[in-house]
Design a protein around this motif. Structure first.
Motif, PDB file in Angstrom:
ATOM      1  N   GLN A 108       0.654 -15.034  -2.155  1.00 37.84           N
ATOM      2  CA  GLN A 108       1.183 -15.815  -3.273  1.00 37.84           C
ATOM      3  C   GLN A 108       0.724 -15.176  -4.584  1.00 37.84           C
ATOM      4  OE1 GLN A 108      -0.319 -19.792  -2.762  1.00 37.84           O
ATOM      5  NE2 GLN A 108       0.706 -20.097  -0.787  1.00 37.84           N
ATOM      6  N   TYR A 109       1.655 -15.022  -5.520  1.00 39.13           N
ATOM      7  CA  TYR A 109       1.365 -14.430  -6.824  1.00 39.13           C
ATOM      8  C   TYR A 109       1.604 -15.513  -7.883  1.00 39.13           C
ATOM      9  CZ  TYR A 109       2.414 -10.438  -3.814  1.00 39.13           C
ATOM     10  OH  TYR A 109       2.464  -9.552  -2.762  1.00 39.13           O
ATOM     11  N   SER A 110       0.527 -15.998  -8.477  1.00 42.64           N
ATOM     12  CA  SER A 110       0.615 -17.130  -9.397  1.00 42.64           C
ATOM     13  C   SER A 110       0.682 -16.666 -10.844  1.00 42.64           C
ATOM     14  CB  SER A 110      -0.605 -18.046  -9.213  1.00 42.64           C
ATOM     15  OG  SER A 110      -0.705 -18.495  -7.883  1.00 42.64           O
ATOM     16  N   GLN A 111       1.768 -17.037 -11.513  1.00 33.58           N
ATOM     17  CA  GLN A 111       1.887 -16.845 -12.954  1.00 33.58           C
ATOM     18  C   GLN A 111       1.682 -18.208 -13.626  1.00 33.58           C
ATOM     19  OE1 GLN A 111       5.740 -14.933 -13.377  1.00 33.58           O
ATOM     20  NE2 GLN A 111       4.870 -12.916 -12.953  1.00 33.58           N
ATOM     21  N   LEU A 150       3.164 -25.580   4.670  1.00 32.68           N
ATOM     22  CA  LEU A 150       4.068 -25.878   3.565  1.00 32.68           C
ATOM     23  C   LEU A 150       3.398 -26.824   2.575  1.00 32.68           C
ATOM     24  CD1 LEU A 150       7.414 -26.413   5.525  1.00 32.68           C
ATOM     25  CD2 LEU A 150       6.808 -24.440   4.115  1.00 32.68           C
ATOM     26  N   CYS A 151       3.597 -26.547   1.286  1.00 36.25           N
ATOM     27  CA  CYS A 151       2.973 -27.365   0.246  1.00 36.25           C
ATOM     28  C   CYS A 151       3.874 -27.348  -0.991  1.00 36.25           C
ATOM     29  CB  CYS A 151       1.596 -26.814  -0.095  1.00 36.25           C
ATOM     30  SG  CYS A 151       0.731 -27.722  -1.391  1.00 36.25           S
ATOM     31  N   ASP A 152       4.164 -28.520  -1.516  1.00 33.44           N
ATOM     32  CA  ASP A 152       5.022 -28.625  -2.696  1.00 33.44           C
ATOM     33  C   ASP A 152       4.180 -28.502  -3.958  1.00 33.44           C
ATOM     34  OD1 ASP A 152       6.908 -29.121  -4.607  1.00 33.44           O
ATOM     35  OD2 ASP A 152       7.709 -30.925  -3.655  1.00 33.44           O
ATOM     36  N   THR A 153       4.281 -27.371  -4.643  1.00 33.85           N
ATOM     37  CA  THR A 153       3.495 -27.128  -5.855  1.00 33.85           C
ATOM     38  C   THR A 153       4.378 -27.084  -7.104  1.00 33.85           C
ATOM     39  OG1 THR A 153       3.671 -24.735  -5.496  1.00 33.85           O
ATOM     40  CG2 THR A 153       1.728 -25.848  -4.596  1.00 33.85           C
ATOM     41  N   ARG A 154       5.538 -27.701  -7.040  1.00 35.01           N
ATOM     42  CA  ARG A 154       6.463 -27.640  -8.171  1.00 35.01           C
ATOM     43  C   ARG A 154       5.964 -28.390  -9.392  1.00 35.01           C
ATOM     44  NH1 ARG A 154      11.890 -29.114  -4.884  1.00 35.01           N
ATOM     45  NH2 ARG A 154      10.336 -30.395  -3.786  1.00 35.01           N
ATOM     46  N   ASP A 155       4.961 -29.269  -9.222  1.00 31.37           N
ATOM     47  CA  ASP A 155       4.410 -29.962 -10.385  1.00 31.37           C
ATOM     48  C   ASP A 155       3.689 -29.004 -11.324  1.00 31.37           C
ATOM     49  OD1 ASP A 155       2.400 -29.520  -8.520  1.00 31.37           O
ATOM     50  OD2 ASP A 155       1.307 -31.343  -9.006  1.00 31.37           O
ATOM     51  N   GLY A 156       3.222 -27.875 -10.820  1.00 30.99           N
ATOM     52  CA  GLY A 156       2.555 -26.888 -11.654  1.00 30.99           C
ATOM     53  C   GLY A 156       3.297 -25.583 -11.749  1.00 30.99           C
ATOM     54  N   TYR A 157       4.111 -25.308 -10.745  1.00 35.37           N
ATOM     55  CA  TYR A 157       4.897 -24.080 -10.714  1.00 35.37           C
ATOM     56  C   TYR A 157       6.368 -24.437 -10.513  1.00 35.37           C
ATOM     57  CZ  TYR A 157       0.296 -21.983  -9.957  1.00 35.37           C
ATOM     58  OH  TYR A 157      -1.018 -21.611 -10.076  1.00 35.37           O
ATOM     59  N   PHE A 172       2.959  -8.689 -12.850  1.00 35.88           N
ATOM     60  CA  PHE A 172       1.677  -9.245 -13.288  1.00 35.88           C
ATOM     61  C   PHE A 172       1.529 -10.641 -12.699  1.00 35.88           C
ATOM     62  CE2 PHE A 172       4.642 -11.055 -16.245  1.00 35.88           C
ATOM     63  CZ  PHE A 172       4.159 -12.329 -16.492  1.00 35.88           C
ATOM     64  N   CYS A 173       0.302 -11.102 -12.603  1.00 34.36           N
ATOM     65  CA  CYS A 173       0.033 -12.483 -12.194  1.00 34.36           C
ATOM     66  C   CYS A 173      -1.401 -12.828 -12.556  1.00 34.36           C
ATOM     67  CB  CYS A 173       0.292 -12.689 -10.697  1.00 34.36           C
ATOM     68  SG  CYS A 173      -0.806 -11.775  -9.590  1.00 34.36           S
ATOM     69  N   ASN A 174      -1.700 -14.119 -12.514  1.00 34.49           N
ATOM     70  CA  ASN A 174      -3.062 -14.568 -12.808  1.00 34.49           C
ATOM     71  C   ASN A 174      -3.990 -14.357 -11.620  1.00 34.49           C
ATOM     72  OD1 ASN A 174      -2.422 -15.541 -15.439  1.00 34.49           O
ATOM     73  ND2 ASN A 174      -1.480 -17.345 -14.506  1.00 34.49           N
ATOM     74  N   LYS A 175      -3.464 -14.590 -10.429  1.00 38.39           N
ATOM     75  CA  LYS A 175      -4.246 -14.384  -9.206  1.00 38.39           C
ATOM     76  C   LYS A 175      -3.294 -14.128  -8.051  1.00 38.39           C
ATOM     77  CE  LYS A 175      -4.380 -19.252  -7.743  1.00 38.39           C
ATOM     78  NZ  LYS A 175      -5.206 -20.417  -7.375  1.00 38.39           N
ATOM     79  N   VAL A 176      -3.834 -13.519  -7.001  1.00 34.98           N
ATOM     80  CA  VAL A 176      -3.122 -13.369  -5.728  1.00 34.98           C
ATOM     81  C   VAL A 176      -3.862 -14.210  -4.696  1.00 34.98           C
ATOM     82  CG1 VAL A 176      -2.423 -11.803  -3.876  1.00 34.98           C
ATOM     83  CG2 VAL A 176      -2.295 -11.047  -6.259  1.00 34.98           C
TER      84      VAL A 176
END
Length: 296
Positions: A108-111, A150-157, A172-176
């Motif tokens: 997972q690549y979090s921006q 499975l996890c719903d993370t649409r509240d933040g992403y 680019f991303c904040n973390k992997v």
């Protein structure tokens, strides 16, 4: 009053199993802010996911701060100012991808407001079957979470992007995050010990299923120390609550480092204190104890 700041990790610490702040804890943290104590939220989450809880805590009224994505930035709730500390660039991501492509793992690549999820074929098929059995809609996220595939993370992403080829990873991303079942992810982590990547990046577990990667020196602890220096807060003037390995960097040299009863074993070993679990309002009970002892 010796304490000038209180730092709370989110998942497994401030938030209970229902992902809520328990009533007594909420009331106590607002009360202490009213007395002039600075509240700091520190999380692997993005600041977007943290904001609703920060507003519930009235941190916009009391100049609260947030350390987001394991210390990649510091966010001032009252002014909406965000000070970015570090990110992973294209070269970093390609280097990380090269190594972890050897394993059967989700990446997972979090921006800031987007998350890219890479799934190798076997994990893709597994998740596709799970989605079908659960009769989930087509737009449901493919990302794995703390407790399941499975996890719903649409509240933040709000922007969720599935990729099937590592060439499509972002620049680019904040973390992997490396995600798999606990036993397999431990095997992957142990394999790092003899690889040069281990010394080049920070590797911490946010939970038993997720290994998170940031640039070397980019930790919650680094960000906390920046805040403490700015506000003139000493190591014995802050209380730090956490439950995972990504909280350990904040515990270093802090007199009041507090692990939740539900913490990962390594976190408990490092902490100076252990309080009740996140479902038993551990933060509230420890703060009351500090008031009785005259620390707060």
């Amino acid at each position: 009053m010796a304490i000038k700041a209180i730092v709370c990790d989110m998942d497994g610490t401030l938030l209970n199993s229902q992902h809520k702040i328990s009533p007594n804890t909420l009331k106590k943290l607002i009360e202490l802010q009213q007395k002039g104590i600075k509240l700091i939220l520190a999380s692997g989450r993005s600041y977007i996911r943290l904001l609703p809880d920060a507003l519930t805590l009235k941190m916009n009224q009391y100049d609260g701060l947030m350390i987001d994505v394991n210390g990649t930035s510091i966010y001032h709730v009252q002014t909406s100012e965000r000070n970015r500390i570090n990110i992973l660039d294209k070269e970093n991501i390609q280097e990380i991808n090269c190594y972890f492509s050897l394993f059967n793992v989700e990446l997972q690549y979090s921006q800031d407001d987007a998350i890219y999820t890479y799934l190798p074929e076997s994990i893709y098929r597994l998740k596709k079957n799970i989605r079908g059995e659960m009769k989930l809609p087509e737009d449901y996220p493919w990302t794995g979470g703390m407790y399941s595939w499975l996890c719903d993370t649409r509240d933040g992403y709000p922007n969720q992007i599935l990729i099937r080829n590592l060439k499509d990873a972002p620049d680019f991303c904040n973390k992997v995050s490396v995600v798999q079942d606990p036993l397999y992810i431990q095997f992957v982590y142990q394999s790092l010990s003899n690889h040069s990547l281990y010394e080049k990046y920070e590797f911490v577990f946010s939970d038993e299923r997720k290994l998170e990667i940031t640039n070397k020196g980019t930790t919650k602890g680094t960000a906390l120390n920046i805040i403490m220096e700015k506000y003139g807060i000493q190591n014995d003037e802050v209380i730090v609550f956490g439950d995972s390995e990504n909280d350990i960097s904040m515990f270093i040299e802090k007199k009041y480092s507090v692990a939740m009863e539900n913490s990962l074993p390594k976190t408990k070993q490092i902490a100076n204190y252990i309080t009740k679990s996140n479902d038993q309002e551990g933060i509230f009970h420890f703060l009351v104890r500090m008031e009785v002892e005259g620390v707060l």
